[in-house]
Design a protein around this motif. Sequence first.
Motif, PDB file in Angstrom:
ATOM      1  N   VAL A  45      -0.155   3.955   8.833  1.00 42.78           N
ATOM      2  CA  VAL A  45       1.048   3.280   8.342  1.00 42.78           C
ATOM      3  C   VAL A  45       2.260   4.079   8.790  1.00 42.78           C
ATOM      4  O   VAL A  45       2.371   5.261   8.512  1.00 42.78           O
ATOM      5  N   ASN A  46       3.178   3.422   9.490  1.00 44.78           N
ATOM      6  CA  ASN A  46       4.388   4.091   9.993  1.00 44.78           C
ATOM      7  C   ASN A  46       5.568   3.974   9.040  1.00 44.78           C
ATOM      8  O   ASN A  46       6.303   4.929   8.835  1.00 44.78           O
ATOM      9  N   LYS A  47       5.728   2.804   8.437  1.00 46.49           N
ATOM     10  CA  LYS A  47       6.897   2.556   7.599  1.00 46.49           C
ATOM     11  C   LYS A  47       6.718   3.211   6.232  1.00 46.49           C
ATOM     12  O   LYS A  47       5.714   3.005   5.563  1.00 46.49           O
ATOM     13  N   GLU A  48       7.724   3.999   5.847  1.00 44.49           N
ATOM     14  CA  GLU A  48       7.660   4.688   4.549  1.00 44.49           C
ATOM     15  C   GLU A  48       7.590   3.695   3.393  1.00 44.49           C
ATOM     16  O   GLU A  48       6.975   3.987   2.362  1.00 44.49           O
ATOM     17  N   SER A  49       8.167   2.510   3.567  1.00 43.66           N
ATOM     18  CA  SER A  49       8.166   1.520   2.489  1.00 43.66           C
ATOM     19  C   SER A  49       6.757   0.995   2.185  1.00 43.66           C
ATOM     20  O   SER A  49       6.505   0.437   1.124  1.00 43.66           O
ATOM     21  N   PHE A  50       5.821   1.158   3.142  1.00 47.19           N
ATOM     22  CA  PHE A  50       4.454   0.689   2.948  1.00 47.19           C
ATOM     23  C   PHE A  50       3.518   1.767   2.403  1.00 47.19           C
ATOM     24  O   PHE A  50       2.382   1.456   2.054  1.00 47.19           O
ATOM     25  N   VAL A  51       3.964   3.006   2.377  1.00 42.56           N
ATOM     26  CA  VAL A  51       3.081   4.120   2.012  1.00 42.56           C
ATOM     27  C   VAL A  51       2.483   3.924   0.628  1.00 42.56           C
ATOM     28  O   VAL A  51       1.321   4.213   0.384  1.00 42.56           O
ATOM     29  N   GLY A  52       3.279   3.379  -0.313  1.00 41.04           N
ATOM     30  CA  GLY A  52       2.778   3.165  -1.674  1.00 41.04           C
ATOM     31  C   GLY A  52       1.593   2.216  -1.738  1.00 41.04           C
ATOM     32  O   GLY A  52       0.779   2.293  -2.660  1.00 41.04           O
ATOM     33  N   ILE A  65      -2.984  -2.829   7.393  1.00 48.52           N
ATOM     34  CA  ILE A  65      -3.201  -2.995   5.951  1.00 48.52           C
ATOM     35  C   ILE A  65      -4.149  -4.159   5.679  1.00 48.52           C
ATOM     36  O   ILE A  65      -5.070  -4.056   4.861  1.00 48.52           O
ATOM     37  N   ILE A  66      -3.964  -5.274   6.385  1.00 47.43           N
ATOM     38  CA  ILE A  66      -4.823  -6.450   6.178  1.00 47.43           C
ATOM     39  C   ILE A  66      -6.263  -6.147   6.589  1.00 47.43           C
ATOM     40  O   ILE A  66      -7.219  -6.500   5.884  1.00 47.43           O
TER      41      ILE A  66
END
Length: 335
Positions: A327-334, A309-310
């Motif tokens: 991106v693997n983590k669903e919490s980061f998808v947004g 992301i960075i």
Amino acid sequence: MRIVVIGDGKVGNSIIQHVSREGHQVVVVDKNPDVVEDIVNKYDVMGICGNGASYDILKEADAGRSHVVIAVTASDETNMLACIIARKLGAKATIARIRNYEYNNQITKIMNDFDITMTINPEKETADEIMKVINFPEALRVDNFADGKIDLVELYVTETSPLVGRTLIDLHQVFQIKVLVCAVQRGEEVFIPNGNFTFQAKDKIHITGKRANIKHFITRLGFVENKVKSILIIGGGTITSYLGKELLKNKYDVKIIEKDHNRCLELAELLPNASIICGDGTSHDVLSEEGLNASDVVISLTGEDEQNIIISLYAYKQLVKKIITKVNKESFVGL
């Protein structure tokens, strides 16, 4: 349906989540007792702690009476062995996760010889998805149907597009376009257009057709801004192995930044026509030196979501036109 899932990593957890919600009888096998306890408490499933390739553990899981045994541990060999034993015990179908690049050309033989019903390769699937985006860099989304013979592409209509003010009939009469406009999204509304439908700026249009016809459509209607040539990949994992091979086959200029020296040597042997840089892809100095701001596409594929992301934010600041982020983590998808 009775389903045995071996391995509760990212892929296994996602599978368990979906099949348990559908009301199937699920048995989870994993070596880590904490992981098993957590998944049993989280979902209405049965858990067994042990080696999923063990004959005794598979008998305990009653794999022989299962409709499907899905082996998705981190080890390809464990997954194949688990499927072989499960079939011998009487499982109706088996699915193995096989992601090693060396096995890719042998998949059909492996499935036939070991009686594996299906194989999955998330890394190759990811590389294929990235290739779709690169083949249509103007698209917001690309999907394939009929074994890749037909594409479904989502495009954004800009204010300067020749589509603005034109009707659907014009596409065929004036531009001689051989594609099907399936739907148009305008704000919160979705239209199934007829011949008199008039396009407006900021519309998202969904078109389907043969790849050559869609490329013709994109070119004639002015969606193409810059042709993609140079591609910078940060991270040299398994996805990069598959993706790099396809990119080079399609004559793209490929540069890969990977910090592990031994992995760089492997990539140099696997992808001899790519430029392999041994360095820290999260360093702004390294990215600048390797021409990030001159790249047509930047793809961040490191093992850390936060790093990806960075890196992508930095590429955005440098005005890179196309940025692809793993991106693997669903919490980061947004994000």
